[in-house]
Design an enzyme around this catalytic site. Structure first.
Site, PDB file in Angstrom:
ATOM      1  N   SER A  45       0.839  -1.168  -0.121  1.00 35.24           N
ATOM      2  CA  SER A  45       0.024  -0.076   0.157  1.00 35.24           C
ATOM      3  C   SER A  45       0.965   1.273  -0.065  1.00 35.24           C
ATOM      4  CB  SER A  45      -0.837  -0.006   1.244  1.00 35.24           C
ATOM      5  OG  SER A  45      -0.481  -0.137   2.409  1.00 35.24           O
ATOM      6  N   GLU A  46       2.065   1.242   0.779  1.00 38.16           N
ATOM      7  CA  GLU A  46       3.045   2.172   0.448  1.00 38.16           C
ATOM      8  C   GLU A  46       4.377   1.615   0.439  1.00 38.16           C
ATOM      9  OE1 GLU A  46      -0.410   5.094   2.106  1.00 38.16           O
ATOM     10  OE2 GLU A  46       0.495   3.115   2.888  1.00 38.16           O
ATOM     11  N   THR A  47       5.471   2.266  -0.223  1.00 37.03           N
ATOM     12  CA  THR A  47       6.680   2.023  -0.090  1.00 37.03           C
ATOM     13  C   THR A  47       7.525   3.222   0.386  1.00 37.03           C
ATOM     14  OG1 THR A  47       6.591   0.199  -1.707  1.00 37.03           O
ATOM     15  CG2 THR A  47       8.926   1.178  -1.323  1.00 37.03           C
ATOM     16  N   HIS A  72       1.308   5.401   8.193  1.00 36.38           N
ATOM     17  CA  HIS A  72       2.012   4.029   8.607  1.00 36.38           C
ATOM     18  C   HIS A  72       3.297   4.002   8.188  1.00 36.38           C
ATOM     19  CE1 HIS A  72       1.426   1.233   5.010  1.00 36.38           C
ATOM     20  NE2 HIS A  72       2.278   0.655   5.584  1.00 36.38           N
TER      21      HIS A  72
END
Length: 224
Positions: A45-47, A72
């Site tokens: 979902s995020e990097t 997050h």
């Protein structure tokens, strides 16, 4: 090759849940196009791409877009930098300086709500209605919620940020920051399968969010 660190952020009280996060600690030479390509390929979902570890300068990408602020990823990166032996009082994503600290088992950040993406926040009658929600259309930032125990500040949440290329997020810190600004009281969010986010609005208009982080693995990543 470059090392990719994989974490889980906002792990629940029972050890389940937590939103997977990929972090590259040495990505200072990578431009936005390369970062986006890698984030899309990885599919988290995020990097996070750390451009300067000593100054905690970071860039955050979903599979579809770059974000100036996300919850997050910043909580997880703060935890990881400390694990690597770096003192991190402030993170520096594109949005601005974000204070960070540790309290017990929880890692915290504090940010201005207007730095976070906007969400369509809809209160539903019960946690069962949240659990039964079918999800969002292809271009939404939908946040559905209900009180589990209003007197105790316990909230059931699901988030569908499809505009970011994410069908459903397991734990969404940016939405928690926006939610804290909305309700203006301390709450504990139970999101997704089993994730936990603690939320504390500040007197200065900022909102702090915290939670537990776990290390999952490291991978060698071909970054050409």
């Amino acid at each position: 090759m470059t090392k990719l660190h994989v974490l889980k952020v906002f792990v629940g009280e029972d050890g389940r849940g937590g939103n997977p996060l990929g972090v590259f600690l040495d990505a200072g030479a990578w431009d936005a196009e390369k970062r986006q390509r890698i984030a899309t390929e990885l599919g988290f979902s995020e990097t996070v791409f750390v451009q300067d570890a000593d100054r905690a300068e970071v860039r955050i990408h979903t599979p579809a877009v770059e974000l100036p602020l996300a919850g997050h990823p910043l909580v997880g990166t703060s935890w990881l930098l400390r694990r690597e032996g770096l003192d991190v009082p402030v993170l520096r994503p594109a949005a601005g300086e974000v204070p960070t600290w540790v309290d017990g088992d929880d890692t915290w950040i504090s940010a201005r709500p207007e730095w976070a993406p906007e969400f369509d926040m809809r209160q539903l009658p019960s946690p069962a209605d949240v659990d039964a929600h079918p999800g969002a259309g292809p271009d939404e930032h939908l946040h559905v919620w209900s009180w589990e125990d209003e007197s105790a500040g316990a909230v059931r949440v699901r988030v569908f940020p499809t505009r970011m290329g994410i069908a459903e997020d397991e734990a969404t810190g940016a939405a928690a920051i926006r939610f804290g600004a909305l309700v203006q009281r301390p709450v504990t969010i139970h999101q997704g399968v089993a994730s936990r986010i603690v939320v504390q609005p500040g007197d200065d208009g900022t909102v702090a969010i915290g939670g537990q982080v776990e290390y999952v693995e490291s991978r060698e990543h071909f970054d050409a």
